[in-house]
Each structure stands twice: as C-alpha cells, then as structure tokens.
Design a protein around this motif. Structure first.
Motif, PDB file in Angstrom:
ATOM      1  N   SER A 198       0.850  -1.151   0.091  1.00 43.77           N
ATOM      2  CA  SER A 198      -0.030  -0.092   0.069  1.00 43.77           C
ATOM      3  C   SER A 198       0.927   1.209  -0.087  1.00 43.77           C
ATOM      4  O   SER A 198       1.966   0.990   0.065  1.00 43.77           O
ATOM      5  CB  SER A 198      -0.960  -0.123   1.199  1.00 43.77           C
ATOM      6  OG  SER A 198      -0.114  -0.086   2.548  1.00 43.77           O
ATOM      7  N   THR A 199       0.357   2.315   0.095  1.00 45.11           N
ATOM      8  CA  THR A 199       0.972   3.858  -0.098  1.00 45.11           C
ATOM      9  C   THR A 199       1.799   3.705   1.307  1.00 45.11           C
ATOM     10  O   THR A 199       1.073   3.760   2.530  1.00 45.11           O
ATOM     11  CB  THR A 199       0.101   4.710  -0.409  1.00 45.11           C
ATOM     12  OG1 THR A 199      -0.462   4.674  -1.624  1.00 45.11           O
ATOM     13  CG2 THR A 199       0.925   6.074  -0.452  1.00 45.11           C
ATOM     14  N   ASP A 207       5.130   9.933  -0.811  1.00 40.85           N
ATOM     15  CA  ASP A 207       4.474   9.074  -0.963  1.00 40.85           C
ATOM     16  C   ASP A 207       4.897   7.825  -1.952  1.00 40.85           C
ATOM     17  O   ASP A 207       5.211   8.193  -2.893  1.00 40.85           O
ATOM     18  CB  ASP A 207       2.808   9.492  -1.159  1.00 40.85           C
ATOM     19  CG  ASP A 207       2.305  10.363  -0.374  1.00 40.85           C
ATOM     20  OD1 ASP A 207       2.379   9.973   0.730  1.00 40.85           O
ATOM     21  OD2 ASP A 207       1.302  11.197  -0.839  1.00 40.85           O
ATOM     22  N   ASP A 212       4.421   4.370  -3.634  1.00 45.88           N
ATOM     23  CA  ASP A 212       3.493   3.078  -3.869  1.00 45.88           C
ATOM     24  C   ASP A 212       4.154   2.344  -4.953  1.00 45.88           C
ATOM     25  O   ASP A 212       5.035   2.702  -5.483  1.00 45.88           O
ATOM     26  CB  ASP A 212       2.124   3.488  -4.253  1.00 45.88           C
ATOM     27  CG  ASP A 212       1.834   4.113  -5.650  1.00 45.88           C
ATOM     28  OD1 ASP A 212       2.374   3.760  -6.551  1.00 45.88           O
ATOM     29  OD2 ASP A 212       1.084   5.262  -5.389  1.00 45.88           O
ATOM     30  N   THR A 216       3.637   6.659   3.544  1.00 44.04           N
ATOM     31  CA  THR A 216       4.087   8.073   3.440  1.00 44.04           C
ATOM     32  C   THR A 216       5.134   8.424   4.520  1.00 44.04           C
ATOM     33  O   THR A 216       4.983   7.968   5.612  1.00 44.04           O
ATOM     34  CB  THR A 216       2.696   8.932   3.768  1.00 44.04           C
ATOM     35  OG1 THR A 216       1.714   8.562   2.651  1.00 44.04           O
ATOM     36  CG2 THR A 216       3.072  10.376   3.812  1.00 44.04           C
TER      37      THR A 216
END
Length: 139
Positions: A2-3, A65, A67, A5
């Motif tokens: 998933s992303t 971010d 991904d 951050t």
C-alpha cells in the motif's frame, strides 16, 4: 504494498543536514526493492530540492508518498518564492549568495536537475509566501 507516507523537516541554513531526508528515502526504497533507476532519480531530485530549501528558504517540509507504481514528493517552504520561474529553470541561473557559492552550492542546477530526474514536476510559488514543488517519479 500500500502507499507509504514519509514526512521530514528540512532544517534551514544547515548544509551539514541537507540531504538527510533524501538519503532516508533512498534507503527505504532500496529496502522495498524499488527499481534502482527510479531510486537514483528520486534521490537526486529530492536532494536538489532540500538544498534549495536550505539556500533560499530557511528550510521547509518534505512529504513522500511511495507506492508500487510511483514516488510522489511534495516539498514546501515559506521562503521568498521564485519571482521568475522561467529564469530559475535555466541551467546556471542562480540567486544564491556568494557565501553559498563558496561552499560549492548555488550553481543554478537545482530546478533543472529536478525537472531532468522526474517524470512530472509542478511548481507553485508566490513571491513573499513560499514555494511548493510537486515531483513524481514512476517506477
């Protein structure tokens, strides 16, 4: 994946700490098994942004971010802004003071290198308020 951050404070007027955020991002991308060429581009573009924040804006903030498909970098400062983005994008054009140039920085390659090493670059700037750079590097 998933992303992920990541957030960093970029200290102002401290060249010894400039590059800490980009080094940490590079390390994390390697741990995640990211494409080596994308890692190189992210590290270069982000380092140039950090140096610009130290030279021109008294520091700022970086948000990254990550991904599987891309790395998005947002660099925000509350410095003087960029009066002429067109000139600032020209290789060799710089407003860095002599004391910064004497340290080996301020050669006018920051923004041109950010453009060269990213797939997308957007600059939002307002004189007297600051600058936000949006950069994307695709995996």
């Amino acid at each position: 994946m998933s992303t992920l951050t990541l957030r960093y404070e970029v200290p102002g007027d401290d060249f010894t700490r400039a590059g800490e955020a980009s080094s940490d991002v590079k390390r994390k991308l390697k741990q995640l098994g990211y494409n080596p060429e994308a890692i190189r581009k992210v590290a270069i573009a982000m380092y140039e942004g950090e140096i610009n924040m130290v030279i021109h804006a008294g520091g700022g903030e970086a948000t990254v971010d990550i991904d599987p498909k891309q790395v998005r970098i947002v660099l925000t400062d509350h410095g003087p802004g960029i009066p002429d983005v067109g000139k600032a994008m020209q290789e060799g054009w710089s407003t860095a003071p002599d004391n910064v140039r004497n340290l080996g920085f301020g050669a006018g390659m920051g923004l041109p290198n950010m453009k060269k090493y990213t797939d997308e670059l957007r600059i939002d700037t307002k004189v007297g308020e600051g600058t936000t750079l949006y950069m994307t590097v695709f995996a």
